[in-house]
Every structure is written in C-alpha cells, then in structure tokens.
Motif scaffolding. Structure first.
Motif, mmCIF file in Angstrom:
data_model
loop_
_atom_site.group_PDB
_atom_site.id
_atom_site.type_symbol
_atom_site.label_atom_id
_atom_site.label_comp_id
_atom_site.label_asym_id
_atom_site.label_seq_id
_atom_site.Cartn_x
_atom_site.Cartn_y
_atom_site.Cartn_z
ATOM 1 N N UNK A 162 0.830 -1.198 0.000
ATOM 2 C CA UNK A 162 0.000 0.000 0.000
ATOM 3 C C UNK A 162 0.869 1.254 0.000
ATOM 4 N N UNK A 163 1.930 1.228 0.778
ATOM 5 C CA UNK A 163 2.865 2.351 0.791
ATOM 6 C C UNK A 163 3.499 2.535 -0.586
ATOM 7 N N UNK A 164 3.874 1.423 -1.216
ATOM 8 C CA UNK A 164 4.495 1.494 -2.534
ATOM 9 C C UNK A 164 3.533 2.064 -3.574
ATOM 10 N N UNK A 165 2.258 1.703 -3.479
ATOM 11 C CA UNK A 165 1.269 2.261 -4.407
ATOM 12 C C UNK A 165 1.146 3.769 -4.239
ATOM 13 N N UNK A 166 1.195 4.240 -3.015
ATOM 14 C CA UNK A 166 1.145 5.681 -2.773
ATOM 15 C C UNK A 166 2.409 6.372 -3.275
ATOM 16 N N UNK A 196 2.027 6.990 -6.838
ATOM 17 C CA UNK A 196 0.957 7.915 -7.204
ATOM 18 C C UNK A 196 1.349 9.384 -7.023
ATOM 19 N N UNK A 197 2.187 9.656 -6.018
ATOM 20 C CA UNK A 197 2.521 11.036 -5.688
ATOM 21 C C UNK A 197 4.009 11.297 -5.866
ATOM 22 N N UNK A 198 4.321 12.528 -6.208
ATOM 23 C CA UNK A 198 5.715 12.936 -6.304
ATOM 24 C C UNK A 198 6.274 13.154 -4.901
ATOM 25 N N UNK A 199 7.562 12.865 -4.749
ATOM 26 C CA UNK A 199 8.182 12.988 -3.434
ATOM 27 C C UNK A 199 8.148 14.421 -2.915
ATOM 28 N N UNK A 200 8.042 15.393 -3.827
ATOM 29 C CA UNK A 200 8.032 16.803 -3.440
ATOM 30 C C UNK A 200 6.629 17.322 -3.140
ATOM 31 N N UNK A 201 5.620 16.460 -3.268
ATOM 32 C CA UNK A 201 4.247 16.910 -3.041
ATOM 33 C C UNK A 201 4.038 17.267 -1.567
ATOM 34 N N UNK A 202 3.025 18.084 -1.320
ATOM 35 C CA UNK A 202 2.702 18.508 0.041
ATOM 36 C C UNK A 202 1.284 18.050 0.356
ATOM 37 N N UNK A 203 1.133 17.231 1.384
ATOM 38 C CA UNK A 203 -0.174 16.679 1.735
ATOM 39 C C UNK A 203 -0.320 16.638 3.255
ATOM 40 N N UNK A 204 -1.559 16.752 3.700
ATOM 41 C CA UNK A 204 -1.887 16.504 5.098
ATOM 42 C C UNK A 204 -2.546 15.128 5.154
ATOM 43 N N UNK A 205 -1.890 14.208 5.848
ATOM 44 C CA UNK A 205 -2.269 12.796 5.782
ATOM 45 C C UNK A 205 -2.560 12.260 7.185
ATOM 46 N N UNK A 206 -3.584 11.406 7.275
ATOM 47 C CA UNK A 206 -3.905 10.736 8.530
ATOM 48 C C UNK A 206 -3.935 9.232 8.311
ATOM 49 N N UNK A 207 -3.240 8.515 9.182
ATOM 50 C CA UNK A 207 -3.267 7.050 9.216
ATOM 51 C C UNK A 207 -4.140 6.637 10.387
ATOM 52 N N UNK A 262 3.674 1.710 11.355
ATOM 53 C CA UNK A 262 4.464 1.370 10.172
ATOM 54 C C UNK A 262 4.085 2.195 8.944
ATOM 55 N N UNK A 263 2.789 2.335 8.658
ATOM 56 C CA UNK A 263 2.374 3.061 7.452
ATOM 57 C C UNK A 263 2.764 4.526 7.562
ATOM 58 N N UNK A 264 2.434 5.149 8.684
ATOM 59 C CA UNK A 264 2.732 6.572 8.871
ATOM 60 C C UNK A 264 4.233 6.839 8.783
ATOM 61 N N UNK A 265 5.028 5.987 9.397
ATOM 62 C CA UNK A 265 6.478 6.166 9.396
ATOM 63 C C UNK A 265 7.036 6.022 7.986
ATOM 64 N N UNK A 266 6.580 5.001 7.258
ATOM 65 C CA UNK A 266 7.079 4.791 5.895
ATOM 66 C C UNK A 266 6.701 5.946 4.983
ATOM 67 N N UNK A 274 6.050 9.132 5.880
ATOM 68 C CA UNK A 274 6.810 10.323 6.254
ATOM 69 C C UNK A 274 8.265 10.211 5.819
ATOM 70 N N UNK A 275 8.817 9.011 5.875
ATOM 71 C CA UNK A 275 10.212 8.819 5.499
ATOM 72 C C UNK A 275 10.416 9.134 4.012
ATOM 73 N N UNK A 276 9.436 8.755 3.196
ATOM 74 C CA UNK A 276 9.556 9.004 1.757
ATOM 75 C C UNK A 276 9.071 10.393 1.383
ATOM 76 N N UNK A 277 7.912 10.776 1.912
ATOM 77 C CA UNK A 277 7.335 12.083 1.583
ATOM 78 C C UNK A 277 7.671 13.056 2.706
ATOM 79 N N UNK A 278 8.886 13.566 2.684
ATOM 80 C CA UNK A 278 9.364 14.376 3.808
ATOM 81 C C UNK A 278 8.595 15.686 3.947
ATOM 82 N N UNK A 279 7.926 16.126 2.877
ATOM 83 C CA UNK A 279 7.169 17.374 2.938
ATOM 84 C C UNK A 279 5.743 17.162 3.442
ATOM 85 N N UNK A 280 5.334 15.933 3.596
ATOM 86 C CA UNK A 280 3.971 15.658 4.061
ATOM 87 C C UNK A 280 3.861 15.916 5.563
ATOM 88 N N UNK A 281 2.695 16.385 5.955
ATOM 89 C CA UNK A 281 2.356 16.504 7.371
ATOM 90 C C UNK A 281 1.579 15.240 7.744
#
Length: 267
Positions: free
Chosen positions: A94-98, A101-112, A119-123, A125-132
């Motif tokens: 599921x993390x890989x599918x996301x 789908x999104x560029x690493x530079x994208x900015x999103x507010x995400x809730x797990x 695990x999902x939230x950490x993975x 955030x680790x990839x999408x460093x700009x995500x909240x």
C-alpha cells in the motif's frame, strides 16, 4: 552448518515449516546475539542466551517478532508487542502504491487511522518528507509503541488517541487505513499463532457489519482521497459502499498474490 543452527533447526522440526527452518535459525541467532549473518555463518558455534526458553516459546506458537520485540518491515526496524499487529508485507505494498501515485516533493496533510505499530505513517513520512503525517489509534499502549518506532526511525509523526467510531477528526487531504476487516466467521481460516497472540481488536469485525470502520471513515467526509487495505472477499461491497458515501472514483488494486487487497477512493 554451524552446530547451534543445526540444533535449532532440529529442535523446531514439526513446529516450523521445513522451508523456513534455516531462516528461522538464522533470525534467532542474529536477534539474540546482535551478530551479523555472515559472522554467525563463519563461526564454529554460537552462544545464544536463553536458547531453550526461546525454542519452547516458538514451539508454543509465539511469533518470533513478539519473542524478540522487533520486526523488519519494508526496510524499517520496528518494535512490536502484543498490543500491535505484526506488520505484513502486503501492507507495505500500500505504501508502494502511494509512492508511485505522488511525487516525493508533493505537500499533503495525511492521517493514518488505526496506526498500530506506526508502520504506514512512518514509511510515508520517510519518503514524503514534505507531508504533514498524523496517525491515531484507540489504544494508548499501542500508540506508545508507534511513537517509539517513529523516534527510532528518525521520523516526525503526530500521534493522537482516537476512537474513530465515536470521535470526530480534522480535515485531511488523504486518509489511509488498514482497519480491522476479518469477519468473525473467517477465524477458522487463520493460523493459530495469529489467533492466539495478535490483538483481536486490530483484526476482527462482526459478520453483521464487516465494513463498520470503512463506512465510518467514509461517512465523516474528512478527506477527498481515501486509501484502504481491505478484505479480499468484500472488495465489491466496499467499493459499492464508498460510491454510496459519495466517493465516485474507486479503484480496486490487487496485491502480489493477485488478491483484491486495496481500494483508492476519490470524491
């Protein structure tokens, strides 16, 4: 073979599938000693503290991850205990599918929702460093483990206590969740070590309302985009429910085993 590894494999025959015996022996040796696999294989023998206790716990069906309190998942080392599910490889898909789908530079507010080990939230955030990235769970003990995992993996995730079936949440751009989805009637299909050791509240839902968590999350209308891990037997039902709740664009995705495992829903 290292005599200690040979002893472990012989002691666990009949309790661990034959194809997994060698890997299990190496896992025990690595986890118990802190030595690398190469070091273990090059040694004449390996001294493993409390080996007989470890072997008996495995023979009793206890998962290795709970015995040592850690698991490796998607390149992350995570603490786990009986307050958390052991993260599955399918969930990392599921993390890989996301990630695709999104560029690493994208900015999103995400809730797990129902974060468990985090695990999902950490993975994400680790990839999408700009995500909240935020994550919630109903259990304080579970959240404590998730917070420890975020710290040990150097990720900043906002964790909060929440019973999603009873409480409201803020607005987000994306909600992801791997909620309980196994019907009570499906217990007989599950492995004993899962039933006996992993937390029921993170696994099972009543047959009378198996989509209870998905429906609640969708009905809150707190995110235009939802991404769920789902029960393969309820994929069409989940998709129809999401349509009913106003998510017009729903796509079912298969896992590596060709099972209907994920749904992406967009308003």
């Amino acid at each position: 073979m290292n005599p200690t590894l040979r002893y472990i494999t012989e002691s666990l025959q009949g309790f661990v599938p034959d194809a997994e015996l060698r890997e299990t022996a190496l896992w025990i040796a690595e986890s118990a000693t802190g030595c690398s696999r190469t070091e273990i294989l090059c040694k004449d023998t390996t001294n493993i503290p409390n080996l007989e206790i470890i072997l008996q716990r495995i023979r009793n069906g206890e998962p290795l991850q709970y015995i040592f309190g850690v698991t490796d998942w998607g390149g992350f080392r995570l603490n786990v205990n009986r307050n958390t599910l052991i993260p599955r490889p399918e969930t990392f898909e599921m993390v890989e599918l996301l990630r695709k789908r999104f560029a690493a530079s994208s900015v999103m507010r995400v809730l797990d929702i129902g974060t468990g080990s985090g695990c999902i939230a950490i993975a994400l955030k680790k990839h999408f460093i700009h995500w909240e990235v935020s994550a919630c769970d109903i259990s304080p003990d579970t959240l404590q483990v998730a917070q420890q995992n975020a710290q040990s993996n150097n990720t900043e995730v906002h964790f909060f206590l929440c019973d999603i079936l009873q409480e409201e949440i803020s607005d987000f751009d994306l909600i992801v969740s791997n909620p309980p989805y196994v019907r009570e009637s499906e217990k007989k299909q599950m492995m004993p070590r899962v039933l006996q050791w992993e937390p029921d509240r993170a696994l099972f839902v009543p047959d009378s309302d198996p989509l209870i968590f998905y429906r609640r999350i969708a009905s809150l209308h707190k995110a235009p985009l939802l991404f769920f891990e789902i029960n393969e037997n309820l994929a069409n039902d989940t998709q129809q429910m999401l349509h009913t709740e106003g998510y017009d664009h729903c796509r079912i995705c298969k896992d590596i085993y060709k099972k209907d495992r994920f749904i992406i829903a967009q308003q």
